[in-house]
Design a protein around this motif. Structure first.
Motif, PDB file in Angstrom:
ATOM      1  N   THR A   1       0.809  -1.219   0.000  1.00 10.93           N
ATOM      2  CA  THR A   1       0.000   0.000   0.000  1.00 10.93           C
ATOM      3  C   THR A   1       0.839   1.264   0.000  1.00 10.93           C
ATOM      4  OG1 THR A   1      -0.178  -0.137   2.415  1.00 10.93           O
ATOM      5  CG2 THR A   1      -1.971  -1.089   1.128  1.00 10.93           C
ATOM      6  N   THR A   2       2.128   1.142   0.284  1.00 10.67           N
ATOM      7  CA  THR A   2       3.001   2.311   0.200  1.00 10.67           C
ATOM      8  C   THR A   2       3.870   2.274  -1.053  1.00 10.67           C
ATOM      9  OG1 THR A   2       4.640   1.161   1.570  1.00 10.67           O
ATOM     10  CG2 THR A   2       3.112   2.635   2.693  1.00 10.67           C
ATOM     11  N   GLY A   3       3.631   1.273  -1.906  1.00 10.98           N
ATOM     12  CA  GLY A   3       4.366   1.203  -3.161  1.00 10.98           C
ATOM     13  C   GLY A   3       5.807   0.770  -3.019  1.00 10.98           C
ATOM     14  N   GLN A   4       6.153   0.079  -1.908  1.00 11.70           N
ATOM     15  CA  GLN A   4       7.546  -0.315  -1.688  1.00 11.70           C
ATOM     16  C   GLN A   4       7.842  -1.724  -2.161  1.00 11.70           C
ATOM     17  OE1 GLN A   4       9.060   0.748   2.305  1.00 11.70           O
ATOM     18  NE2 GLN A   4       7.030   1.573   2.668  1.00 11.70           N
ATOM     19  N   TYR A   5       6.817  -2.517  -2.450  1.00  9.56           N
ATOM     20  CA  TYR A   5       7.051  -3.917  -2.776  1.00  9.56           C
ATOM     21  C   TYR A   5       6.834  -4.199  -4.259  1.00  9.56           C
ATOM     22  CZ  TYR A   5       6.552  -8.965  -2.998  1.00  9.56           C
ATOM     23  OH  TYR A   5       6.699 -10.285  -3.337  1.00  9.56           O
ATOM     24  N   ARG A  37       2.324   4.363  -7.241  1.00  9.87           N
ATOM     25  CA  ARG A  37       1.991   4.815  -5.885  1.00  9.87           C
ATOM     26  C   ARG A  37       3.234   5.297  -5.154  1.00  9.87           C
ATOM     27  NH1 ARG A  37      -2.194   0.225  -3.569  1.00  9.87           N
ATOM     28  NH2 ARG A  37      -4.115   1.123  -4.411  1.00  9.87           N
ATOM     29  N   ALA A  38       4.347   4.583  -5.332  1.00 10.18           N
ATOM     30  CA  ALA A  38       5.592   4.983  -4.675  1.00 10.18           C
ATOM     31  C   ALA A  38       6.023   6.365  -5.140  1.00 10.18           C
ATOM     32  CB  ALA A  38       6.686   3.946  -4.957  1.00 10.18           C
ATOM     33  N   VAL A  39       5.892   6.618  -6.429  1.00 11.39           N
ATOM     34  CA  VAL A  39       6.239   7.933  -6.983  1.00 11.39           C
ATOM     35  C   VAL A  39       5.342   9.013  -6.387  1.00 11.39           C
ATOM     36  CG1 VAL A  39       6.275   9.324  -9.083  1.00 11.39           C
ATOM     37  CG2 VAL A  39       7.148   6.982  -9.126  1.00 11.39           C
ATOM     38  N   MET A  40       4.038   8.731  -6.300  1.00  8.49           N
ATOM     39  CA  MET A  40       3.094   9.694  -5.751  1.00  8.49           C
ATOM     40  C   MET A  40       3.404   9.999  -4.290  1.00  8.49           C
ATOM     41  SD  MET A  40       0.906  10.646  -8.111  1.00  8.49           S
ATOM     42  CE  MET A  40      -0.525  11.224  -7.213  1.00  8.49           C
ATOM     43  N   CYS A  41       3.696   8.944  -3.517  1.00  7.21           N
ATOM     44  CA  CYS A  41       4.017   9.132  -2.100  1.00  7.21           C
ATOM     45  C   CYS A  41       5.263   9.992  -1.936  1.00  7.21           C
ATOM     46  CB  CYS A  41       4.208   7.782  -1.414  1.00  7.21           C
ATOM     47  SG  CYS A  41       2.690   6.835  -1.185  1.00  7.21           S
ATOM     48  N   LEU A  63      -4.209   6.074  -7.226  1.00  7.90           N
ATOM     49  CA  LEU A  63      -2.841   6.581  -7.312  1.00  7.90           C
ATOM     50  C   LEU A  63      -2.261   6.947  -5.955  1.00  7.90           C
ATOM     51  CD1 LEU A  63      -3.073   8.877 -10.460  1.00  7.90           C
ATOM     52  CD2 LEU A  63      -2.266   6.516 -10.313  1.00  7.90           C
ATOM     53  N   THR A  64      -3.088   6.968  -4.930  1.00 14.31           N
ATOM     54  CA  THR A  64      -2.607   7.310  -3.602  1.00 14.31           C
ATOM     55  C   THR A  64      -2.558   6.065  -2.739  1.00 14.31           C
ATOM     56  OG1 THR A  64      -4.855   7.885  -2.944  1.00 14.31           O
ATOM     57  CG2 THR A  64      -3.467   9.668  -3.730  1.00 14.31           C
ATOM     58  N   ARG A  65      -2.154   6.253  -1.543  1.00 15.01           N
ATOM     59  CA  ARG A  65      -1.973   5.127  -0.644  1.00 15.01           C
ATOM     60  C   ARG A  65      -3.254   4.325  -0.478  1.00 15.01           C
ATOM     61  NH1 ARG A  65       1.313   6.259   4.785  1.00 15.01           N
ATOM     62  NH2 ARG A  65       2.315   4.239   4.984  1.00 15.01           N
ATOM     63  N   GLY A  66      -3.136   3.013  -0.597  1.00 14.42           N
ATOM     64  CA  GLY A  66      -4.289   2.147  -0.411  1.00 14.42           C
ATOM     65  C   GLY A  66      -4.637   1.969   1.051  1.00 14.42           C
ATOM     66  N   ALA A  99       6.523  12.138  -4.110  1.00 10.32           N
ATOM     67  CA  ALA A  99       6.257  13.495  -4.578  1.00 10.32           C
ATOM     68  C   ALA A  99       5.510  14.302  -3.520  1.00 10.32           C
ATOM     69  CB  ALA A  99       5.452  13.453  -5.877  1.00 10.32           C
ATOM     70  N   ARG A 100       4.572  13.654  -2.824  1.00  5.50           N
ATOM     71  CA  ARG A 100       3.818  14.343  -1.774  1.00  5.50           C
ATOM     72  C   ARG A 100       4.727  14.716  -0.607  1.00  5.50           C
ATOM     73  NH1 ARG A 100      -1.212  10.820  -0.220  1.00  5.50           N
ATOM     74  NH2 ARG A 100      -1.411  12.491   1.314  1.00  5.50           N
ATOM     75  N   LYS A 101       5.670  13.813  -0.247  1.00  5.99           N
ATOM     76  CA  LYS A 101       6.601  14.101   0.838  1.00  5.99           C
ATOM     77  C   LYS A 101       7.504  15.271   0.501  1.00  5.99           C
ATOM     78  CE  LYS A 101       6.798   9.463   2.852  1.00  5.99           C
ATOM     79  NZ  LYS A 101       7.653   8.275   3.120  1.00  5.99           N
ATOM     80  N   LEU A 102       7.884  15.364  -0.779  1.00  2.69           N
ATOM     81  CA  LEU A 102       8.762  16.461  -1.216  1.00  2.69           C
ATOM     82  C   LEU A 102       8.006  17.755  -1.462  1.00  2.69           C
ATOM     83  CD1 LEU A 102      11.050  14.484  -3.718  1.00  2.69           C
ATOM     84  CD2 LEU A 102      11.592  15.219  -1.382  1.00  2.69           C
ATOM     85  N   GLY A 103       6.676  17.679  -1.333  1.00  2.64           N
ATOM     86  CA  GLY A 103       5.865  18.873  -1.518  1.00  2.64           C
ATOM     87  C   GLY A 103       5.665  19.272  -2.962  1.00  2.64           C
ATOM     88  N   LYS A 104       5.926  18.345  -3.881  1.00  2.00           N
ATOM     89  CA  LYS A 104       5.786  18.670  -5.299  1.00  2.00           C
ATOM     90  C   LYS A 104       4.341  18.595  -5.762  1.00  2.00           C
ATOM     91  CE  LYS A 104      10.468  17.360  -6.615  1.00  2.00           C
ATOM     92  NZ  LYS A 104      11.314  16.507  -7.489  1.00  2.00           N
ATOM     93  N   ILE A 105       3.511  17.927  -4.970  1.00  2.00           N
ATOM     94  CA  ILE A 105       2.081  17.885  -5.273  1.00  2.00           C
ATOM     95  C   ILE A 105       1.322  18.183  -3.995  1.00  2.00           C
ATOM     96  CG2 ILE A 105       2.322  16.237  -7.164  1.00  2.00           C
ATOM     97  CD1 ILE A 105       1.432  14.055  -5.308  1.00  2.00           C
ATOM     98  N   GLY A 106       0.074  18.558  -4.111  1.00  4.32           N
ATOM     99  CA  GLY A 106      -0.717  18.918  -2.943  1.00  4.32           C
ATOM    100  C   GLY A 106      -0.937  17.754  -1.998  1.00  4.32           C
ATOM    101  N   SER A 107      -1.247  18.063  -0.744  1.00  2.00           N
ATOM    102  CA  SER A 107      -1.462  17.029   0.260  1.00  2.00           C
ATOM    103  C   SER A 107      -2.908  16.555   0.319  1.00  2.00           C
ATOM    104  CB  SER A 107      -1.058  17.563   1.645  1.00  2.00           C
ATOM    105  OG  SER A 107      -1.832  18.712   1.969  1.00  2.00           O
ATOM    106  N   ASN A 108      -3.788  17.227  -0.425  1.00  2.00           N
ATOM    107  CA  ASN A 108      -5.198  16.847  -0.412  1.00  2.00           C
ATOM    108  C   ASN A 108      -5.417  15.685  -1.380  1.00  2.00           C
ATOM    109  OD1 ASN A 108      -7.938  16.623  -0.331  1.00  2.00           O
ATOM    110  ND2 ASN A 108      -8.372  18.760  -0.849  1.00  2.00           N
ATOM    111  N   ILE A 109      -5.653  14.478  -0.824  1.00  2.00           N
ATOM    112  CA  ILE A 109      -5.780  13.296  -1.677  1.00  2.00           C
ATOM    113  C   ILE A 109      -7.039  13.343  -2.542  1.00  2.00           C
ATOM    114  CG2 ILE A 109      -4.502  11.840  -0.061  1.00  2.00           C
ATOM    115  CD1 ILE A 109      -7.138  10.698   0.871  1.00  2.00           C
ATOM    116  N   LYS A 110      -7.981  14.237  -2.236  1.00  2.41           N
ATOM    117  CA  LYS A 110      -9.195  14.343  -3.053  1.00  2.41           C
ATOM    118  C   LYS A 110      -8.871  14.856  -4.447  1.00  2.41           C
ATOM    119  CE  LYS A 110     -12.328  15.059   0.855  1.00  2.41           C
ATOM    120  NZ  LYS A 110     -13.302  15.966   1.486  1.00  2.41           N
TER     121      LYS A 110
END
Length: 221
Positions: free
Chosen positions: A16-20, A36-40, A59-62, A42-53
């Motif tokens: 669910t975190t895209g690590q496997y 999913r790993a890329v999205m996670c 594409l986000t964490r399961g 990118a969100r940590k680096l602040g390159k995309i918004g934190s609002n999963i809506k």
């Protein structure tokens, strides 16, 4: 059964975190997990918004268990010793060691006074060496003052540390019979009072010599 369940939760967390990305997995799923790993990231680096809506759920964490799941499991079934919120699992314990001896050994790893006494002896030895240097007319005065202040600080805290040690409770040791233990050894779950105790015990138990143990029997190393 317990090990299989633990592996299942670990795999679920990594998926669910895209690590496997494992072998013999449908490429469609591996691509999804990579995305999913890329999205996670990118969100940590602040390159995309934190609002999963703003993004498709796929594409986000399961789904993942709540942080309280482990505690909830233990509250529902006290036989799940491993699910205790402050539990530490120890393996390769020699059969010569009893549960009571292990519990006392774990208690000793939590005490602060023995560590403070060891520090005091170390500082006193350093001061004695400086005293010998003084006779040779080469004593570093500043270094001696620093050591003496450090010694005074330990003395001031000793009362508080002794009170801390007196209030400690002996950890609970639960023997595990999972059928996978090496012959001549056993495994146990040790339950503590809080997270600080778990970390203190783990730091000592993970050393090459392990935790000190008081026993009259010969224990293999």
């Amino acid at each position: 059964k317990k090990r299989a369940k633990a592996h299942w939760f670990l795999a679920l967390e990594m998926i669910t975190t895209g690590q496997y990305v494992g072998p013999r997995t449908n490429p469609k799923f591996t691509f999804l997990w990579k995305l999913r790993a890329v999205m996670c990231k990118a969100r940590k680096l602040g390159k995309i918004g934190s609002n999963i809506k703003d993004y498709r759920p796929v594409l986000t964490r399961g789904w993942r268990p709540r942080e309280s799941l482990r505690g909830d499991l233990y509250a529902a079934n006290l036989n799940f010793g491993w699910a205790h919120p402050f539990a530490l699992t120890l393996s390769n314990i020699p059969k010569e060691v009893t549960g009571d001896e292990l519990a006392k050994a774990m208690l000793e790893t939590l005490k602060l006074v023995p560590l403070a006494k060891a520090d005091k002896e170390r500082i006193k030895r350093s001061i004695d060496k400086l005293q010998d240097a003084k006779k040779a007319k080469s004593e570093p005065k500043k270094k001696r003052q620093e050591l003496e202040k450090e010694l005074e600080a330990i003395e001031e805290r000793m009362v508080r540390w002794k009170r801390h040690d007196d209030e400690l409770k002996v950890p609970t040791v639960i023997k595990i019979n999972d059928g996978n233990t090496t012959q001549g050894f056993w495994k146990a779950v040790v339950q503590f009072q809080n997270e600080r105790e778990v970390k203190a015990a783990e730091s000592v138990a993970s050393r090459s010599l392990g935790a000190p143990l008081e026993t009259e029997r010969e224990v293999p190393h």
